[in-house]
Design a protein around this motif. Sequence first.
Motif, mmCIF file in Angstrom:
data_model
loop_
_atom_site.group_PDB
_atom_site.id
_atom_site.type_symbol
_atom_site.label_atom_id
_atom_site.label_comp_id
_atom_site.label_asym_id
_atom_site.label_seq_id
_atom_site.Cartn_x
_atom_site.Cartn_y
_atom_site.Cartn_z
ATOM 1 N N ARG A 92 0.115 -1.014 0.098
ATOM 2 C CA ARG A 92 -0.264 -0.054 0.095
ATOM 3 C C ARG A 92 0.671 1.055 -0.016
ATOM 4 N N HIS A 93 2.151 1.163 0.512
ATOM 5 C CA HIS A 93 2.821 2.107 0.711
ATOM 6 C C HIS A 93 3.203 2.663 -0.693
ATOM 7 N N ASP A 94 3.609 1.980 -1.117
ATOM 8 C CA ASP A 94 4.264 1.780 -2.258
ATOM 9 C C ASP A 94 2.668 2.685 -3.263
ATOM 10 N N LEU A 95 1.726 2.041 -3.207
ATOM 11 C CA LEU A 95 0.685 2.719 -4.200
ATOM 12 C C LEU A 95 0.801 3.514 -4.204
ATOM 13 N N ALA A 96 0.506 4.402 -2.181
ATOM 14 C CA ALA A 96 0.490 6.031 -2.298
ATOM 15 C C ALA A 96 1.855 6.438 -2.497
ATOM 16 N N GLN A 97 2.834 5.842 -2.523
ATOM 17 C CA GLN A 97 3.960 6.707 -2.558
ATOM 18 C C GLN A 97 4.376 7.161 -4.035
ATOM 19 N N ALA A 98 3.000 5.907 -5.025
ATOM 20 C CA ALA A 98 3.553 6.158 -6.725
ATOM 21 C C ALA A 98 2.575 7.054 -7.223
ATOM 22 N N LEU A 99 1.736 7.362 -6.336
ATOM 23 C CA LEU A 99 0.495 8.417 -6.615
ATOM 24 C C LEU A 99 1.026 9.249 -6.316
ATOM 25 N N ALA A 100 1.917 9.538 -4.977
ATOM 26 C CA ALA A 100 2.450 10.887 -4.613
ATOM 27 C C ALA A 100 3.171 11.500 -5.700
ATOM 28 N N GLN A 101 3.730 11.030 -6.471
ATOM 29 C CA GLN A 101 4.870 11.138 -7.485
ATOM 30 C C GLN A 101 4.490 11.595 -8.898
ATOM 31 N N LEU A 102 3.035 11.185 -8.566
ATOM 32 C CA LEU A 102 2.306 11.257 -10.282
ATOM 33 C C LEU A 102 2.344 13.162 -9.969
ATOM 34 N N PRO A 103 2.557 14.352 -11.359
ATOM 35 C CA PRO A 103 1.357 14.983 -11.451
ATOM 36 C C PRO A 103 0.569 15.723 -10.250
ATOM 37 N N ALA A 104 0.681 17.169 -9.653
ATOM 38 C CA ALA A 104 -0.761 16.969 -9.674
ATOM 39 C C ALA A 104 -1.907 17.034 -10.144
ATOM 40 N N ASP A 114 -9.218 -3.540 -18.997
ATOM 41 C CA ASP A 114 -10.183 -3.055 -18.100
ATOM 42 C C ASP A 114 -10.299 -3.243 -16.377
ATOM 43 N N ASP A 115 -9.733 -4.302 -16.929
ATOM 44 C CA ASP A 115 -9.218 -5.425 -15.453
ATOM 45 C C ASP A 115 -8.732 -5.234 -14.686
ATOM 46 N N ARG A 116 -7.131 -4.570 -15.281
ATOM 47 C CA ARG A 116 -6.571 -3.634 -14.652
ATOM 48 C C ARG A 116 -7.029 -2.169 -14.190
ATOM 49 N N ASP A 117 -7.478 -1.810 -15.361
ATOM 50 C CA ASP A 117 -7.975 -0.228 -14.246
ATOM 51 C C ASP A 117 -8.744 -0.714 -12.814
ATOM 52 N N LEU A 118 -9.894 -1.890 -13.070
ATOM 53 C CA LEU A 118 -10.725 -2.144 -11.856
ATOM 54 C C LEU A 118 -9.934 -2.110 -10.652
ATOM 55 N N ALA A 119 -8.944 -3.294 -11.014
ATOM 56 C CA ALA A 119 -8.352 -3.676 -10.197
ATOM 57 C C ALA A 119 -6.976 -2.172 -9.485
ATOM 58 N N LEU A 120 -7.202 -1.543 -10.279
ATOM 59 C CA LEU A 120 -6.108 -0.028 -10.125
ATOM 60 C C LEU A 120 -7.260 1.030 -8.518
ATOM 61 N N ALA A 121 -8.820 0.748 -9.408
ATOM 62 C CA ALA A 121 -9.314 1.801 -8.872
ATOM 63 C C ALA A 121 -9.845 1.091 -7.140
ATOM 64 N N THR A 122 -9.739 -0.595 -7.549
ATOM 65 C CA THR A 122 -9.554 -1.606 -5.845
ATOM 66 C C THR A 122 -8.697 -0.997 -4.552
ATOM 67 N N SER A 123 -7.436 -0.958 -5.927
ATOM 68 C CA SER A 123 -6.699 -0.304 -4.745
ATOM 69 C C SER A 123 -6.529 0.494 -4.582
ATOM 70 N N LEU A 124 -6.265 1.537 -5.008
ATOM 71 C CA LEU A 124 -6.683 2.864 -5.132
ATOM 72 C C LEU A 124 -7.497 3.673 -3.340
ATOM 73 N N ARG A 125 -8.966 2.595 -3.427
ATOM 74 C CA ARG A 125 -9.708 3.019 -2.220
ATOM 75 C C ARG A 125 -9.291 1.962 -1.508
ATOM 76 N N GLY A 126 -8.616 0.806 -1.520
ATOM 77 C CA GLY A 126 -8.095 0.589 -0.142
ATOM 78 C C GLY A 126 -6.856 0.864 0.600
ATOM 79 N N LEU A 127 -6.477 2.260 -0.323
ATOM 80 C CA LEU A 127 -5.368 3.072 0.231
ATOM 81 C C LEU A 127 -6.316 3.466 2.209
ATOM 82 N N GLY A 128 -7.534 3.498 2.126
ATOM 83 C CA GLY A 128 -8.268 3.648 3.671
ATOM 84 C C GLY A 128 -8.223 5.145 3.292
ATOM 85 N N LEU A 129 -8.146 6.283 4.357
ATOM 86 C CA LEU A 129 -8.773 6.987 5.110
ATOM 87 C C LEU A 129 -7.714 7.453 5.862
#
Lengths: 188, 192
Positions: free
Chosen positions: A118-130, B11-26
């Motif tokens: 999760r940290h990797d994903l958050a970090q990667a996201l943070a590195q995208l242009p705003a 599409d599957d990859r994008d769905l998985a990405l969306a799921t993973s991003l939502r999984g980052l939590g609050l």
Amino acid sequence: MSTSSFAIELPPHLLARARNGDVHAFEEIYRLFERPVYTLAWRLLNDADEAQETLHDAMLRLFQKLSQFRDEAPFWSWLRQIAVNEALMRLRRRRLIDYTDVLPELVDERTPAALLERHDLAQALAQLPAITRSVVWLFHVEGYSHQEIAQQFGKTESFSKSQLARGTQKLRGLLAPHPEGLAHVGYV
Amino acid sequence: MSVMSESSAADDRDLALATSLRGLGLLAPRRSAWPELARALAVAAPAAAPRPRYRRRLWQFAAAASAVTVALLLWQPPPAPRVGLDPARSVSTQANALMQESERWERTLRQLEPYSGAVDARSALISAEIEDLIGMTDLQLGAASDPGQMAALWQRRIGLLRRLAEIRTDAAWQQAQPDQQLSMSQFNPTLL
């Protein structure tokens, strides 16, 4: 049904109390939406102080405009729009909206990937242009359509689509070097 | 792989990405914003008199436009008595001085209003942003109770008004002398 973390239905009596200026009702609403607003602001701005200020300003604006809320859309989507507006206004103030900016090189300081999916994903996201990050977040997490995103930025739908495609591709590139991490999201 | 299956995989990859991003939590803020909000709401409760908005009110000034044109071409910016936050001055004196300076810049802007539509696209965009920021500052002023915070907000408001005046002055000059690139900032370096 929306998957947005904002999608919280308010009891009608709570909204009615808030409309009457009941400060305790305001506080209850604040508590319910504090984290969704802060998270959205953080993801778009990538800055804790600015996210904190956005939380304050969006909530203040919400309470001051509450009498204008007309029940035509869910309350949460109205609040979310206020939060998005506040965050994007801050991006504009920062002059960070650079439609041609390039992604910085990823500095690979990561510890073993299995530990940090999760940290990797958050970090990667943070590195995208705003701007790219904002489009990715608004589309994938908040469920905005390309048309809605385009309106937010005063751009065309194809702008939103291209930013999303670009952001997705960049994320894929940033995450690919870790085959053991994020395999389940299709990046390997 | 066929085009169809490639598209489906994407599409599957994008769905998985969306799921993973939502999984980052609050995320939670480091401190609650509520105490500050409660104070702001308590102060803002009595409806504050709205301050003037600058957005597209040309019609209000169109009648005065011709009368002020000549004066504008000769107009020099005021010496800009930049009011600072001097701790030696009383809070009320500082506040009054800041409000008076703000009013001076508002008067100047009223004179320059006919030129608000004469700016180029970039300046128009910047002007719109400044107007938004003035509106936001007014909102914050309506909610502020701490004298120090109010003084800082008034300072900010004055700075924004000056920026707006600079843009409109440039427009006025360029309209009068299109071959000149004279900018107000050239002879008033104290501008923000």
